[in-house]
Design a protein around this motif. Structure first.
Motif, PDB file in Angstrom:
ATOM      1  N   UNK A 158     -28.265  17.019  25.206  1.00 57.27           N
ATOM      2  CA  UNK A 158     -28.009  15.589  25.359  1.00 57.27           C
ATOM      3  C   UNK A 158     -26.637  15.320  25.972  1.00 57.27           C
ATOM      4  N   UNK A 159     -25.758  16.322  25.963  1.00 55.52           N
ATOM      5  CA  UNK A 159     -24.425  16.170  26.569  1.00 55.52           C
ATOM      6  C   UNK A 159     -24.426  16.520  28.051  1.00 55.52           C
ATOM      7  N   UNK A 160     -25.597  16.810  28.621  1.00 57.66           N
ATOM      8  CA  UNK A 160     -25.652  17.224  30.032  1.00 57.66           C
ATOM      9  C   UNK A 160     -25.153  16.127  30.963  1.00 57.66           C
ATOM     10  N   UNK A 161     -25.453  14.865  30.638  1.00 55.86           N
ATOM     11  CA  UNK A 161     -24.979  13.772  31.482  1.00 55.86           C
ATOM     12  C   UNK A 161     -23.463  13.717  31.559  1.00 55.86           C
ATOM     13  N   UNK A 162     -22.818  13.963  30.419  1.00 58.09           N
ATOM     14  CA  UNK A 162     -21.353  13.975  30.403  1.00 58.09           C
ATOM     15  C   UNK A 162     -20.810  15.114  31.262  1.00 58.09           C
ATOM     16  N   UNK A 163     -21.431  16.294  31.183  1.00 55.73           N
ATOM     17  CA  UNK A 163     -20.990  17.433  31.989  1.00 55.73           C
ATOM     18  C   UNK A 163     -21.186  17.182  33.477  1.00 55.73           C
ATOM     19  N   UNK A 164     -22.269  16.478  33.823  1.00 52.79           N
ATOM     20  CA  UNK A 164     -22.532  16.199  35.234  1.00 52.79           C
ATOM     21  C   UNK A 164     -21.568  15.155  35.797  1.00 52.79           C
ATOM     22  N   UNK A 165     -20.935  14.373  34.919  1.00 53.48           N
ATOM     23  CA  UNK A 165     -19.962  13.375  35.375  1.00 53.48           C
ATOM     24  C   UNK A 165     -18.575  13.971  35.578  1.00 53.48           C
ATOM     25  N   UNK A 166     -18.314  15.150  34.998  1.00 53.02           N
ATOM     26  CA  UNK A 166     -16.982  15.758  35.117  1.00 53.02           C
ATOM     27  C   UNK A 166     -16.562  15.961  36.575  1.00 53.02           C
ATOM     28  N   UNK A 167     -17.403  16.565  37.440  1.00 56.07           N
ATOM     29  CA  UNK A 167     -16.954  16.793  38.822  1.00 56.07           C
ATOM     30  C   UNK A 167     -16.751  15.508  39.619  1.00 56.07           C
ATOM     31  N   UNK A 168     -17.275  14.381  39.128  1.00 55.41           N
ATOM     32  CA  UNK A 168     -17.141  13.120  39.855  1.00 55.41           C
ATOM     33  C   UNK A 168     -15.825  12.422  39.568  1.00 55.41           C
ATOM     34  N   UNK A 169     -15.077  12.920  38.609  1.00 57.20           N
ATOM     35  CA  UNK A 169     -13.802  12.298  38.293  1.00 57.20           C
ATOM     36  C   UNK A 169     -12.780  12.613  39.382  1.00 57.20           C
ATOM     37  N   UNK A 170     -12.067  11.595  39.821  1.00 57.73           N
ATOM     38  CA  UNK A 170     -11.065  11.755  40.874  1.00 57.73           C
ATOM     39  C   UNK A 170      -9.675  11.697  40.258  1.00 57.73           C
TER      40      UNK A 170
END
Length: 471
Positions: free
Chosen positions: A183-195
């Motif tokens: 269920x934490x996969x969405x959070x992990x997928x957002x990590x590389x999008x952080x600028x």
């Protein structure tokens, strides 16, 4: 005598264990870079491709097969394809049953799909063990081997599958952080999008301060001269005005690095304990102090460069030549008396500026992981705290010496507004005063006890236990 002889016995060497075989779906940049890194770490690699005979250059030593054949040959499979191409995995579901699938995919923006890529993959292949992870690694970092100590995140519903992926990542030199279930996969997928998440606050503060002081000095210097004296000095905006903004922002940013530490010290003194959590804004402020210091160094570096080019500016050269020509035409010389006080002030101002910039650079060097890691805790604390406050003191003194003979002149306050260098001295002066109060023996002794675990108002249960122990 019999000649000495040496008897050679046959040595039964144990067969070296075969390297573990890992599978990679996808022969793009990420798949090739990951395969190269796995081969260098002692694994065998097999690629699964739609076109095994024409999939482009692959790392030497790797095999390539169809997706079905590659899936049957390995127990751990890396999915290095985009989410849009996941449909073919549904047809391979019988071959992927019981396999560990590592999803490395990322999206182009947040909330691009209603569910996380790893959750979608688990739904397509329900009998496989999907682990989301390694998606923060780039192909460039994998190719160049820049993985030592790098932190990666994993999440998945099966503990054994996560353990297998974690062991593989550790062998690559990575540091693994388990984020729990899938269920934490969405959070992990957002990590590389952080600028630049850690740089956002320091950069916003720097841009805000730069904009404020630029327009403030633009009004005081350029617009005031045009309105009051009918002079057009707009040419000063690019160099002279900028060279006033850079040191102002640099000094304020440096003082903002040490202000949260002083606030935290007084907060601990007020609460009488170190076990009470700081406010969220103070926590966030303290976590980005390194970035604030580096931004301050950048502005100080710009100030140093702009100062060096002042003598070669056209306006400065024109002014000097005009003075010489005027004296030659009128056949007169302007009497010039040597002012010892002015000489001392100018030399002290320049010396403190050079020394402050040197300490700036020294602080920045010790903040680098390669340098800071070689220092002991006491050495690092001394440089970043003691030497840091000394740098702030020297740079603040540099600012005071700049206007030591201008504070009381009415001509300094154009339109009844103080100059920019006076405003920029407020924050560092406050920080130095607060630090001085914390260094007072009575205050420092109490604060040190609190940071060592002492509490002013201990719980009644602990107080009763202490009394019983004393009895």
């Amino acid at each position: 005598m019999k000649p000495e002889s040496v008897v050679l016995h046959h040595l039964d060497t144990a067969a070296a264990p075969e390297p573990e075989l890992l599978c990679i779906f996808g022969t793009g940049d990420l798949g090739r870079s990951l395969g190269l890194r796995l081969l260098q770490s002692g694994y065998s690699v097999v690629y699964g491709s739609r076109r095994p005979n024409s999939c482009g250059p692959l790392p030497q030593g790797a095999q390539v097969m169809t997706h079905a054949a590659a899936a049957q040959s390995a127990g751990l499979i890396f999915i290095c394809v985009h989410r849009e191409h996941y449909e073919f995995l549904e047809t391979l579901a019988p071959h992927l049953e019981g396999k560990v699938l590592v999803d490395l995919s990322n999206n182009l923006k947040k909330n691009m799909y209603p569910e996380a890529n790893a959750a979608y993959l688990q739904r397509l292949v329900p009998k496989a063990f999907v682990v989301k992870g390694l998606n923060t690694l780039s192909a460039w970092a994998l190719q160049n081997g820049l993985l030592a100590g790098k932190q990666v995140y994993l999440c998945g519903n099966n503990a054994a599958a996560k353990q297998a992926v974690a062991e593989m990542a550790t062998k690559l030199g990575l540091t693994v952080v388990d984020k729990g279930s899938l269920s934490a996969a969405g959070e992990l997928e957002d990590f590389p999008l952080r600028l630049f998440p850690e740089w956002r606050l320091p950069l916003c503060v720097a841009v805000g301060l730069s904009a404020f002081f630029f327009f403030y000095l633009l009004i005081r210097d350029v617009i005031y001269a045009y309105v009051e004296n009918d002079q057009d000095i707009s040419y000063r905006i690019l160099v002279s005005l900028a060279n006033k903004v850079f040191p102002i922002v640099s000094l304020i940013m440096l003082s903002l690095c040490y202000l949260p530490g002083a606030i935290a010290g007084f907060l601990q003194l007020y609460r009488g304990t170190k076990y009470s959590r700081f406010p969220n804004w103070l926590d966030r402020w303290m976590l980005c102090r390194k970035q604030m210091g580096l931004v301050a160094l950048g502005f100080a570096f710009l100030h140093a460069i702009y100062t060096l080019i002042v003598p070669i500016r056209y306006a400065v050269r024109h002014k000097l030549i005009s003075l010489v020509v005027d004296e030659m035409k009128n056949n007169k010389t302007t009497p010039f008396y040597f002012d010892n006080t002015e000489a001392w002030g100018t030399d002290s101002f320049l010396a403190l500026g050079i020394l402050g910039f040197f300490l700036y650079v020294l602080l920045a060097l010790t903040s680098l992981p390669s340098v800071g890691g070689s220092l002991s805790w006491r050495e690092f604390s001394f440089v970043q705290s003691k030497l840091g406050h000394l740098t702030l003191f020297i740079c603040t003194a540099h600012g005071y010496l700049y206007g030591w003979n201008k504070f009381l002149k009415t001509s300094t306050y154009k339109w009844y507004t103080p100059p920019g260098y006076m405003l920029c001295l407020i924050v560092p002066s406050v920080v130095l005063v607060l630090k001085f109060l914390l260094l007072l023996p009575c205050v420092d002794r109490t604060l040190m006890r609190i940071r060592q675990g002492w509490e002013r108002n201990q719980p009644k249960e602990e107080t009763g236990k202490m009394k019983a122990t004393n009895l």
